[in-house]
Design a protein around this motif. Structure first.
Motif, short mmCIF file in Angstrom:
data_model
loop_
_atom_site.label_atom_id
_atom_site.label_comp_id
_atom_site.label_asym_id
_atom_site.label_seq_id
_atom_site.Cartn_x
_atom_site.Cartn_y
_atom_site.Cartn_z
N HIS A 117 2.19 -6.84 0.64
CA HIS A 117 1.74 -6.56 -0.74
C HIS A 117 0.79 -5.39 -0.63
O HIS A 117 -0.37 -5.54 -0.22
N GLU A 118 1.30 -4.20 -0.94
CA GLU A 118 0.53 -2.97 -0.79
C GLU A 118 0.67 -2.12 -2.06
O GLU A 118 1.53 -2.37 -2.90
N THR A 119 -0.17 -1.11 -2.15
CA THR A 119 -0.09 -0.12 -3.22
C THR A 119 0.15 1.24 -2.59
O THR A 119 -0.52 1.59 -1.62
N LEU A 120 1.10 1.97 -3.14
CA LEU A 120 1.49 3.25 -2.57
C LEU A 120 1.35 4.35 -3.61
O LEU A 120 1.86 4.24 -4.73
N ASP A 121 0.64 5.41 -3.26
CA ASP A 121 0.50 6.57 -4.16
C ASP A 121 1.79 7.39 -4.07
O ASP A 121 2.13 7.90 -3.01
N VAL A 122 2.50 7.50 -5.19
CA VAL A 122 3.79 8.20 -5.20
C VAL A 122 3.73 9.50 -6.02
O VAL A 122 4.77 10.09 -6.31
N SER A 123 2.53 9.94 -6.37
CA SER A 123 2.39 11.14 -7.20
C SER A 123 2.98 12.37 -6.51
O SER A 123 3.49 13.27 -7.18
N GLU A 124 2.95 12.41 -5.20
CA GLU A 124 3.50 13.54 -4.43
C GLU A 124 5.01 13.69 -4.66
O GLU A 124 5.55 14.79 -4.61
N LEU A 160 7.14 -7.08 -0.68
CA LEU A 160 8.32 -7.25 0.17
C LEU A 160 8.14 -8.43 1.11
O LEU A 160 7.03 -8.78 1.49
N ASN A 161 9.27 -9.02 1.49
CA ASN A 161 9.32 -10.07 2.50
C ASN A 161 10.30 -9.65 3.58
O ASN A 161 11.42 -9.24 3.28
N VAL A 163 14.83 -7.12 4.68
CA VAL A 163 13.61 -6.88 3.92
C VAL A 163 14.02 -6.86 2.44
O VAL A 163 14.85 -6.06 2.04
N VAL A 164 13.45 -7.79 1.69
CA VAL A 164 13.80 -7.92 0.26
C VAL A 164 12.52 -7.99 -0.56
O VAL A 164 11.48 -8.42 -0.07
N GLY A 165 12.62 -7.60 -1.81
CA GLY A 165 11.48 -7.67 -2.70
C GLY A 165 11.64 -6.71 -3.85
O GLY A 165 12.76 -6.37 -4.24
N ALA A 189 16.22 -4.12 -1.16
CA ALA A 189 16.93 -4.98 -0.23
C ALA A 189 17.58 -4.11 0.84
O ALA A 189 18.46 -3.31 0.55
N GLU A 190 17.10 -4.24 2.06
CA GLU A 190 17.64 -3.47 3.18
C GLU A 190 17.74 -4.37 4.41
O GLU A 190 16.94 -5.29 4.58
#
Length: 176
Positions: A20-27, A45-46, A57-59, A85-86
């Motif tokens: 459970h994370e936060t990702l800056d995607v402005s770039e 993700l799990n 990996v799903v979520g 889902a990968e």
């Protein structure tokens, strides 16, 4: 941010590994003139062991973006709910031949996988190409730029088939 999975640790774990994370995607939206602003992406993700040396990996990825309506340029708050889902396969030996490769599996040569590039890729691929402020948006007048959702203008925007444009003035009365 740590979105890294270790094949051995997941294989020996009692349950799924949670992210459970936060990702800056402005770039990743730079250069898109239709996106005014983008909120950080929430990554849930799990990671679960699957087959031998394989991890599922799903979520989901959630966020929002302020985009411009593709017809009238009004700012629209767009909610992003992106499924993830990968399946990752650890290759302990050289890569399999192309005929042995499964298209749904991502082959990894290291014992660890950094998921961040895959999350970023899902985000970019699932961004809408265009949004509308409402389904029946009237857009802008092609002549004066008036937002036709807010009112009409006095421009003559009658669409004439270009093949008949030469006949346009045929039946108008001409003064000699």
């Amino acid at each position: 941010m740590m979105l890294k999975i270790h094949f051995r640790k997941i294989a020996n774990a009692d349950g799924p590994l949670h992210f459970h994370e936060t990702l800056d995607v402005s770039e990743f939206v730079k250069g898109r003139k239709d996106i005014v602003a983008v909120a950080p992406l929430s990554v849930d993700l799990n990671a679960l062991p699957a087959d031998t040396d394989q991890v599922n990996v799903v979520g989901k990825l959630t966020g929002s973006a302020d985009m411009l309506c593709s017809r009238c340029l009004t700012e629209v708050k767009t909610k992003l709910d992106i499924p993830f889902a990968e399946t990752y396969q650890w290759l302990k030996q050289p890569a399999p031949s192309e005929e042995d490769e499964d298209e749904d599996i991502i082959y990894i040569e290291d014992e660890t996988v950094e998921l961040t590039p895959f999350v970023e890729e899902h985000f970019v691929l699932h961004l809408p190409d265009s949004v509308l402020c409402k389904a029946d948006c009237l857009g802008l007048c092609h002549t004066c730029g008036q937002n036709l959702n807010e009112g009409t203008c006095s421009c003559d925007n009658t669409v004439i088939d270009p093949r008949f444009a030469a006949l346009k003035g045929l039946f108008t009365k001409q003064d000699d």
